[in-house]
Motif scaffolding. Structure first.
Motif, mmCIF file in Angstrom:
data_model
loop_
_atom_site.group_PDB
_atom_site.id
_atom_site.type_symbol
_atom_site.label_atom_id
_atom_site.label_comp_id
_atom_site.label_asym_id
_atom_site.label_seq_id
_atom_site.Cartn_x
_atom_site.Cartn_y
_atom_site.Cartn_z
ATOM 1 N N LEU A 148 8.020 6.649 -12.834
ATOM 2 C CA LEU A 148 7.339 6.789 -12.019
ATOM 3 C C LEU A 148 8.407 5.955 -10.676
ATOM 4 C CD1 LEU A 148 4.039 5.254 -12.608
ATOM 5 C CD2 LEU A 148 4.359 7.334 -12.125
ATOM 6 N N GLY A 192 1.057 9.546 -12.313
ATOM 7 C CA GLY A 192 1.070 8.611 -10.627
ATOM 8 C C GLY A 192 0.961 7.783 -10.041
ATOM 9 N N LEU A 193 1.935 7.971 -9.186
ATOM 10 C CA LEU A 193 1.678 6.005 -8.091
ATOM 11 C C LEU A 193 0.435 7.137 -6.451
ATOM 12 C CD1 LEU A 193 4.394 3.648 -8.228
ATOM 13 C CD2 LEU A 193 1.911 3.517 -9.340
ATOM 14 N N TRP A 245 -8.168 -2.699 -13.677
ATOM 15 C CA TRP A 245 -7.652 -2.355 -13.379
ATOM 16 C C TRP A 245 -6.755 -1.314 -14.146
ATOM 17 C CZ3 TRP A 245 -8.714 -0.522 -8.276
ATOM 18 C CH2 TRP A 245 -7.468 -0.028 -7.384
ATOM 19 N N VAL A 297 -5.595 2.420 -17.889
ATOM 20 C CA VAL A 297 -4.177 3.606 -17.395
ATOM 21 C C VAL A 297 -2.229 3.038 -18.161
ATOM 22 C CG1 VAL A 297 -5.389 4.635 -16.015
ATOM 23 C CG2 VAL A 297 -3.587 2.403 -15.298
ATOM 24 N N GLY A 313 1.620 -1.141 -7.943
ATOM 25 C CA GLY A 313 0.959 0.053 -7.070
ATOM 26 C C GLY A 313 1.420 -0.726 -5.633
ATOM 27 N N ASP A 314 1.520 -2.690 -5.639
ATOM 28 C CA ASP A 314 2.102 -3.009 -4.801
ATOM 29 C C ASP A 314 3.457 -3.144 -4.376
ATOM 30 O OD1 ASP A 314 -0.594 -4.517 -5.297
ATOM 31 O OD2 ASP A 314 0.660 -5.942 -5.853
ATOM 32 N N LEU A 332 -5.048 -2.722 -2.507
ATOM 33 C CA LEU A 332 -6.057 -2.373 -3.920
ATOM 34 C C LEU A 332 -5.103 -2.576 -4.893
ATOM 35 C CD1 LEU A 332 -7.205 1.742 -3.159
ATOM 36 C CD2 LEU A 332 -8.723 -0.286 -3.600
ATOM 37 N N THR A 358 -1.463 0.090 -0.888
ATOM 38 C CA THR A 358 -0.622 -0.078 -1.922
ATOM 39 C C THR A 358 -0.972 1.189 -2.833
ATOM 40 O OG1 THR A 358 -2.679 -1.091 -2.811
ATOM 41 C CG2 THR A 358 -0.850 -2.423 -1.742
ATOM 42 N N THR A 359 -0.601 1.759 -3.127
ATOM 43 C CA THR A 359 -0.528 2.712 -4.581
ATOM 44 C C THR A 359 -1.487 1.786 -5.959
ATOM 45 O OG1 THR A 359 1.004 2.355 -6.265
ATOM 46 C CG2 THR A 359 1.510 4.206 -4.118
ATOM 47 N N LEU A 360 -1.594 3.333 -6.675
ATOM 48 C CA LEU A 360 -2.599 3.523 -7.710
ATOM 49 C C LEU A 360 -2.377 3.882 -8.832
ATOM 50 C CD1 LEU A 360 -5.545 2.467 -9.010
ATOM 51 C CD2 LEU A 360 -6.969 5.102 -7.990
ATOM 52 N N ASN A 361 -2.265 3.188 -10.098
ATOM 53 C CA ASN A 361 -1.330 3.314 -11.231
ATOM 54 C C ASN A 361 -2.475 5.022 -11.978
ATOM 55 O OD1 ASN A 361 0.610 4.259 -12.483
ATOM 56 N ND2 ASN A 361 -0.168 2.512 -14.386
ATOM 57 N N HIS A 362 -1.981 6.115 -12.641
ATOM 58 C CA HIS A 362 -3.440 6.536 -13.186
ATOM 59 C C HIS A 362 -2.581 7.948 -13.327
ATOM 60 C CE1 HIS A 362 -7.187 7.006 -14.116
ATOM 61 N NE2 HIS A 362 -7.802 5.654 -13.325
ATOM 62 N N ARG A 392 -0.820 7.272 -3.327
ATOM 63 C CA ARG A 392 -1.192 6.390 -2.161
ATOM 64 C C ARG A 392 -3.158 6.834 -1.260
ATOM 65 N NH1 ARG A 392 1.983 2.518 0.149
ATOM 66 N NH2 ARG A 392 3.644 3.971 -0.222
#
Lengths: 384, 150, 349, 137
Positions: free
Chosen positions: A144, B99-100, A130, A134, A245-246, B48, B108-112, B102
Motif C-alpha cells: 500500500l 486500499g487505504l 478495526w 482485513v 491509516g493514521d 477513524l 485518517t485512512t481506512l484499510n479495506h 480516506r
C-alpha cells in the motif's frame, strides 16, 4: 548518555528453517560467537537482554525457556519487543543498561524462528474491532505504501530491482546471509513471482530463522577489553500512532525515521550524512523502502533515490555503501534483524566484517523499522 | 545428520476484547450505515477509528463528526500471495485488491478490500464507495469492500 | 549515580473486570500518574511499557497503548515481563544519562482469557507444555516441596491468606476465614482456591525523574534475575534468584545486604508460600511491616503485580510519619518465581 | 461492548540436538536419557545441549531410569497429578505425570517410568511414573 561501546558481535547462519536446533540452542549459537568475538567468558556477562516477537512462535514470556541459551541463568535478564524495531530497541536498551553504571558487560541477543509458526498470521493479531478482519500482514501494508511512493516520486520497478540485485550480490560476501546470489540480475527480480503489486518475491525480505548478538561494554571496560571498540555515538527511538491509516504517506514522509535520524545526526555531529558516514546498515523490509529511506535519511534530495541506486553511490564500492551485508532483504529473523543491523555496523568499525568489510570504516549508521512506522537510529564510531 | 524431531502444538485461543466507549458508539453507527469520526479540538484532525486521545496533542477526543461512505483511494495494492487468516485458520486466496481509503470527512485512512483486483484499473486518487453487506452486525466486516464511484 | 525521584504514581484497579478497552484503562493510570507528578506529557522524555502479547491477544501489544502513554514521536521500549522489570529499565535509562524523566506503565486484563491456559505457552514446548503444566501447577509443586517437611504449613498459609484478604480494600478479595480457606477447593495441591490471589484487570503508571530526594520517595536500588527454567534444576525451597536480585539492589543502594533493614516490605505473592520464600530470600524479619494493604492477595494483575507493589510502597512512604523510612518492593514472573525483580525505595526528607 | 475473537495457529517447535535424542530414545528404545556435565559433575534430567548452571556445552548422553524417586507432586483437579521425579542415575528432577491411584504420596517413594504402546517421539510417549509396590508385585 555516558560512553558505551560494542566490543563483540555474533550471528548464526540464517536460513529458511533451522530445525537442527531448538530456540535456546539457536540463541546459544549467536551468544557464544559474540562472546568469542569479544574474548569473553559467559561468567563475564553481567546482564542479558533478549529480543523476540512473542506471537511469531506463539510464546508468552519467551525468555523463561530461551534465557539459558543466552547464558542468562543466575543473571539479570529481560525481554524487549517493539515489533520490527525489537532488535534495534534491544540494542539501545543494552546501551542504556551498560551506561547505567549497574553493569559492565551487557549481552543483547535477538532471535526468531519463523519456521515454527505463522508470522503473517501472528502479525495480523491487530485491533479486533478495526483492521483484524482485513489484515494481510506486512506484505499488504508495504505494498500500500509503495503505491503512494510510486505515484508521487515516479520511481520505477527497475530502480527498485537494483536494490534487490545489490542486496543479493553483497550477501554473496556474507557467510551468515539466508539468501545470496553473486550473479543476481534485474531480470531475475522482475521475473520473480508477484506477491502483492508491485512487490515481487525478490523485492521482499524473507522469513528467516536466526539469531544475532552484540556485547556492550561500559566505557572503562571497553577501553580495557578492546583495542578498537565500536563506540555508541548516538541512539534515538521514535514511535507512531497506532493504526496503519493514521500514517500520512509513510514512505514519503516517515516522520519517525526522519526525526530519529536527525536527532542522532545532531548528537553525533553529522551534517552531511552521505560524506560523513562510511556505511549504513538500514532496515529495508522491501526494495522500495530502501529507496525511500535514502531520502528520509538525507543521503539524497527528495526524488533522487532512484538516481542514487542507478549511479552506484550506495553500492559496496560506492561513496556510501548501504547494507554491505546484504541487509534485511537477504536475512530477516525479525527479533534478530535489528540486532543484525547494529552488529554489522559494529563489525565494520571493529574491522571484522570479513569479505564485505568497508576499508577504514570509522562511522556507521544502523536503523530499525517496524510496520507501524516505528523507527530507531544508531550511530557507531571508532572514537568516543 | 541425525533425525530432527519437532513438536507440533496448535494454539486455539480466544480473548474477550473490550471495545471501549467510543468504539462501541462507532460500531452501533455502522449497524445503521452511519460512520462517525472523533475530532481533536486542538489540531482539528478527524480520527477513524475513534480513540480516547489524540496522540499528537495528548488531548481527550470527545467531539464527533459525520463521515461519508464515499472517499478517495490514497493507496492500493493487489495481493497475490494466499494469506492464512488466523481468525478462521483458513487460507484467503489471492488475487484481491486492498486500499487505504480516506472517507470524506475523515483525515485518517481506512484499510479495506477493493472489489477490483486488476492493477491496471487502480490508481491513487480514485473515488471509492463503501459496499455494505446485506446483514449488518456492527463490525468492520459489515463493509464488504470498496468499489469505484462511476 | 544520580538520584531518581519517584515523582508520581497512578493505578486503576485491580478489579475483576475492567470494561474499558486496554487503551482507555491504561490512559486512566497515566493521567493519574502525570497529575500526581504535576507534569504534562511534554515533560516525559521516554516511556517504558510492560505487557505480554499473548495475555492481551495482540501482537506488539504496546501498539495499542503507544498513543495513550504519550509515546507518539518519542522513545518507547516494551518489556515483556513484570512492570517492576520495566521500572528497572526506566531507572537504567536515567542513570545512563539518556533521559531525565521516564514514564513506566504496565497493564494486563486477565478477564480477557483464562490466565492458566495462557501461561502454558510460557513453558518449554518440548518437555513441559505438552503435559499441560502452567504457572499454577509450578506453584503447587513448589508449595508441596515446602509442605513436605512442615506439617503446619497449610494451616499457616491459610491464616496468612485470611489476614491478607481481610486487609484488602480493593473489593476483589473475598474475606474468608482460615477454616473456610482450608475447606476451599484444591486448585493445585497443597494450594487451595482461598490461598490464590484473585486475578483481575488493571494498569499502573510511575513517573521516574532525575533529581534530589527533597521532593519525596527515591528509587535507590534495583535488581533482577533469571533462574533455570526447569523446576527440577532448581532448589525449590529457596528463591535463589530473588536473593541475587536483592543483593544487587542493595549494592546499588549502598546497603550491605546482610544488614539492610526495611520498614516496609511489599512482596509479590500470588500464593502465601511465596511470602515465606520472599522472607527467606531477603532475610527480612519481624521488624518490617509487610503488605499492609493485603498485597496481591487483595487483588492481583499479572504483569502489573510488581509495579502495583511499588505504587503501594510509594503511597505508604508518603503517609504522615513514614517520611524517611525505607521499603523493599518485589515482583516476579515465570513458573515458581523463575524471574525476579526488586526495588528499594527510600522515603524523602 | 465485549467481543470474543478466536485465533487458530499451528506451531511446530524444533526439539534440537539433545531434545531430539531424548525423544527418539523414548520412541525407539523406551529409554530415558540424561546428560552428564563434566564440569559440575552432575547428570541432568532430561538430556540437554548445555548445563543450565555452568553453561558447558558438549555434554555426554547417559541412560537414566527406568526407576525414579518422587521429589514433589501437585494434584490438579481434572488434569491429574504433576510430579517432579528424579530418575535413577540423575542428579536433577524432571517433570511429568504421576499415575494413580495414589492415596498419600510421600517424597522419596520409588517410581517406575511407564511408556505408551504407541510412541511418536514426544514427551507423552511417557504415560507417566507409577509407584513401585513394595512387595514386588
Amino acid at each position: 548518555m555516558r560512553p558505551v561501546a560494542i566490543i563483540g558481535t555474533g550471528q548464526t547462519n540464517h536460513a529458511r528453517c533451522r530445525d537442527d536446533v531448538s530456540q535456546p540452542e539457536l540463541v546459544r549459537e549467536a551468544a557464544s560467537r559474540a562472546l568469542d568475538d569479544a574474548g569473553l567468558q559467559p561468567a563475564d556477562v553481567d546482564a542479558v537482554i533478549l529480543s523476540n516477537m512473542e506471537l511469531f512462535e506463539g510464546r508468552a514470556l519467551p525468555e523463561l525457556w530461551v534465557g539459558e541459551g543466552a547464558f542468562a541463568n543466575g543473571k539479570p535478564c529481560m525481554k524487549i519487543a517493539t515489533g520490527g524495531t525489537s532488535g534495534t530497541s534491544s540494542c539501545i536498551a543494552g546501551f542504556h543498561q551498560a551506561a547505567s553504571g549497574l553493569f559492565d558487560i551487557v549481552l543483547v541477543v535477538g532471535f526468531e524462528k519463523h519456521s515454527e509458526g505463522h508470522t503473517q498470521t501472528g502479525m495480523a493479531l491487530t485491533d479486533p474491532f478495526w483492521d483484524r478482519a482485513v489484515a494481510s500482514g506486512a506484505l499488504g501494508n508495504f505494498a500500500l505504501s509503495i503505491s503512494q511512493y510510486m505515484a508521487e516520486r515516479g520511481v520505477s520497478e527497475e530502480q527498485a530491482a537494483r536494490v534487490a540485485v545489490k542486496s543479493r550480490r553483497n550477501a554473496a560476501r556474507n557467510p551468515h546471509a539466508h539468501l545470496s546470489d553473486a550473479n543476481a540480475t534485474i531480470e531475475d527480480v522482475l521475473n520473480s513471482r508477484l506477491l502483492a503489486y508491485p512487490i515481487h518475491l525478490m523485492d521482499m525480505c524473507p522469513q528467516s530463522d536466526g539469531a544475532a548478538a552484540i556485547v556492550v561494554a561500559s566505557g572503562d571496560k571497553a577501553r580495557k577489553l578492546s583495542a578498537k571498540p565500536a563506540w555508541v555515538k548516538a541512539a534515538a527511538t521514535r514511535h507512531e500512532q497506532p493504526y496503519i491509516g493514521d500514517i500520512e504517506q509513510r514512505l514519503l514522509t516517515m516522520r519517525t525515521l526522519r526525526d530519529a535520524s536527525r536527532s542522532a545526526y545532531a548528537t553525533a555531529g553529522i551534517t552531511e550524512p552521505l560524506k560523513q558516514l562510511d556505511l549504513a546498515e538500514i532496515y529495508e523490509p522491501v526494495t522500495y523502502a530502501e529507496l525511500a529511506w535514502y531520502e528520509i535519511l538525507g543521503f539524497c534530495a527528495e526524488g533522487e533515490a532512484g538516481h542514487l541506486i542507478e549511479a552506484g553511490v550506495t553500492g559496496i564500492d560506492g561513496e556510501l555503501p548501504v547494507n554491505p551485508s546484504g541487509g534485511v532483504l537477504s536475512a530477516n529473523p525479525v527479533g534478530a534483524t535489528g540486532v543484525i543491523r547494529v552488529a554489522e555496523a559494529a563489525a565494520q568499525i571493529l574491522g571484522r566484517a570479513g569479505a564485505h568489510q568497508i576499508e577504514g570504516a570509522k562511522t556507521a549508521l544502523a536503523t530499525g523499522y517496524g510496520v507501524y512506522a516505528w523507527a530507531d537510529a544508531v550511530i557507531l564510531g571508532s572514537a568516543v | 545428520m541425525s533425525e530432527r524431531v519437532s513438536v507440533p502444538i496448535e494454539m486455539v485461543q480466544s480473548w474477550r476484547y473490550s471495545s471501549g466507549d467510543s468504539m462501541e458508539r462507532f460500531s452501533n453507527g455502522i449497524r445503521h450505515k452511519r460512520i462517525e469520526a472523533v475530532k481533536c479540538g486542538n489540531c482539528q484532525r478527524r480520527y477513524l477509528p475513534p480513540r480516547p486521545v489524540c496522540g499528537n496533542c495528548h488531548l481527550s477526543l470527545t467531539e464527533w463528526v459525520p463521515v461519508s461512505d464515499v472517499g478517495t483511494l490514497e493507496a492500493w495494492t493487489v495481493v497475490y500471495l494466499p494469506f492464512l487468516d488466523g481468525r478462521t485458520g483458513e487460507l484467503r486466496d489471492g488475487p484481491y485488491g486492498m486500499g487505504l481509503i480516506r472517507l470524506d470527512g475523515s483525515d485518517t485512512t481506512l484499510n479495506h478490500f477493493l472489489n477490483q483486483n486488476d492493477p491496471a484499473k487502480l490508481a491513487v486518487g480514485m473515488r471509492m464507495r463503501i459496499v455494505w453487506r446485506d446483514e449488518l452486525h456492527g463490525a468492520m466486516d459489515d463493509i464488504l469492500h470498496f468499489e469505484e464511484v462511476s | 549515580m544520580r538520584t531518581i525521584r519517584i515523582a508520581g504514581v497512578g493505578e486503576t484497579g485491580p478489579v475483576q473486570q475492567d470494561r474499558r478497552s486496554i487503551p482507555e484503562m491504561v490512559l486512566g493510570a497515566v493521567d493519574l500518574a502525570l497529575a500526581d507528578a504535576q507534569i504534562g506529557h511534554g515533560e516525559i522524555d521516554s516511556v517504558v511499557t510492560a505487557s505480554v502479547d499473548l495475555f492481551d491477544g495482540l501482537t506488539a501489544s504496546n501498539i495499542a497503548v503507544t498513543e495513550v502513554v504519550g509515546a507518539v514521536m518519542k522513545p518507547e521500549a516494551r518489556i515483556a515481563g513484570d512492570g517492576l522489570a520495566a521500572t528497572v529499565h526506566g531507572a537504567c535509562q536515567i542513570w545512563a544519562h539518556a533521559y531525565d524523566t521516564v514514564l513506566v506503565v504496565a497493564h494486563a486484563k486477565t478477564s480477557m482469557a483464562a490466565n492458566g491456559k495462557l501461561t502454558q505457552w510460557a513453558m518449554d514446548p518440548i518437555h513441559l507444555q505438552p503435559l499441560g503444566v502452567n504457572f499454577s501447577a509450578a506453584a503447587g509443586l513448589q508449595a508441596n516441596v515446602l509442605a513436605q517437611h512442615d506439617r503446619h504449613a497449610e494451616k499457616r498459609w491459610a491464616r496468612l491468606s485470611c489476614e491478607r484478604r481481610a486487609a484488602g480494600t480493593s473489593g476483589m478479595a473475598k474475606k474468608l476465614s482460615q477454616s473456610e480457606i482450608l475447606a476451599s477447593e484444591i486448585t493445585t495441591s497443597p494450594l487451595r482456591n482461598g490461598m490464590c490471589a484473585p486475578l483481575g484487570d488493571g494498569a499502573c503508571a510511575v513517573v521516574l525523574q532525575a533529581g534530589s530526594n527533597a521532593g519525596g520517595p527515591v528509587l535507590s536500588g534495583v535488581g533482577h534475575d533469571l533462574e533455570a527454567h526447569g523446576l527440577g534444576d532448581r532448589n525449590l525451597v529457596h528463591w535463589a534468584g530473588l536473593t541475587r536480585a536483592f543483593d544487587r539492589a542493595c549494592r546499588v543502594a549502598n546497603l550491605p545486604p546482610a544488614d539492610a533493614r526495611f520498614d516496609l516490605a511489599e512482596p509479590s505473592c500470588f500464593y502465601p508460600h511465596e511470602e515465606e520464600l520472599f522472607l527467606r530470600a531477603t532475610g527480612i524479619d519481624g521488624g518490617t511491616v509487610i503488605s499492609p494493604d493485603g498485597g496481591l492477595m487483595a487483588g492481583c494483575v499479572p504483569v502489573v503485580a510488581g509495579m502495583s507493589r511499588l505504587v503501594a510502597a510509594f503511597k505508604w512512604l508518603r503517609q504522615t510519619g513514614n517520611a524517611g523510612k525505607r521499603a523493599l518492593v518485589h515482583g516476579h514472573w515465570g513458573p515458581a518465581g523463575q524471574a525476579q525483580a526488586v526495588a528499594i525505595v527510600d522515603g524523602g526528607l | 461492548m465485549i467481543r470474543e475473537e478466536a485465533i487458530k495457529i499451528p506451531f511446530q517447535y524444533a526439539a534440537g540436538t539433545a531434545g531430539s535424542e531424548f525423544l527418539i530414545n523414548l520412541r525407539d528404545h523406551r529409554q530415558l536419557t540424561g546428560s552428564r556435565c563434566s564440569d559440575c559433575e552432575r547428570t541432568l534430567a532430561p538430556a540437554r545441549a548445555y548445563c543450565p548452571d555452568c553453561g558447558r556445552e558438549g555434554l555426554h548422553s547417559v541412560n537414566i531410569g527406568p526407576g525414579a524417586e518422587l521429589v514433589s507432586w501437585t494434584i490438579v483437579p481434572d488434569k491429574g497429578v504433576f510430579a517432579l521425579v528424579r530418575p535413577d542415575g540423575a542428579d536433577t528432577a524432571m517433570l511429568h505425570k504421576l499415575l494413580g491411584p495414589i492415596d498419600d504420596p510421600q517424597p522419596g517413594i520409588r517410581l517406575q517410568v511407564v511408556f505408551r504402546e504407541e510412541r511418536s517421539g514426544h514427551i507423552n510417549d511417557i504415560e507417566g511414573f507409577a509407584i513401585v509396590q513394595e512387595n514386588g508385585e
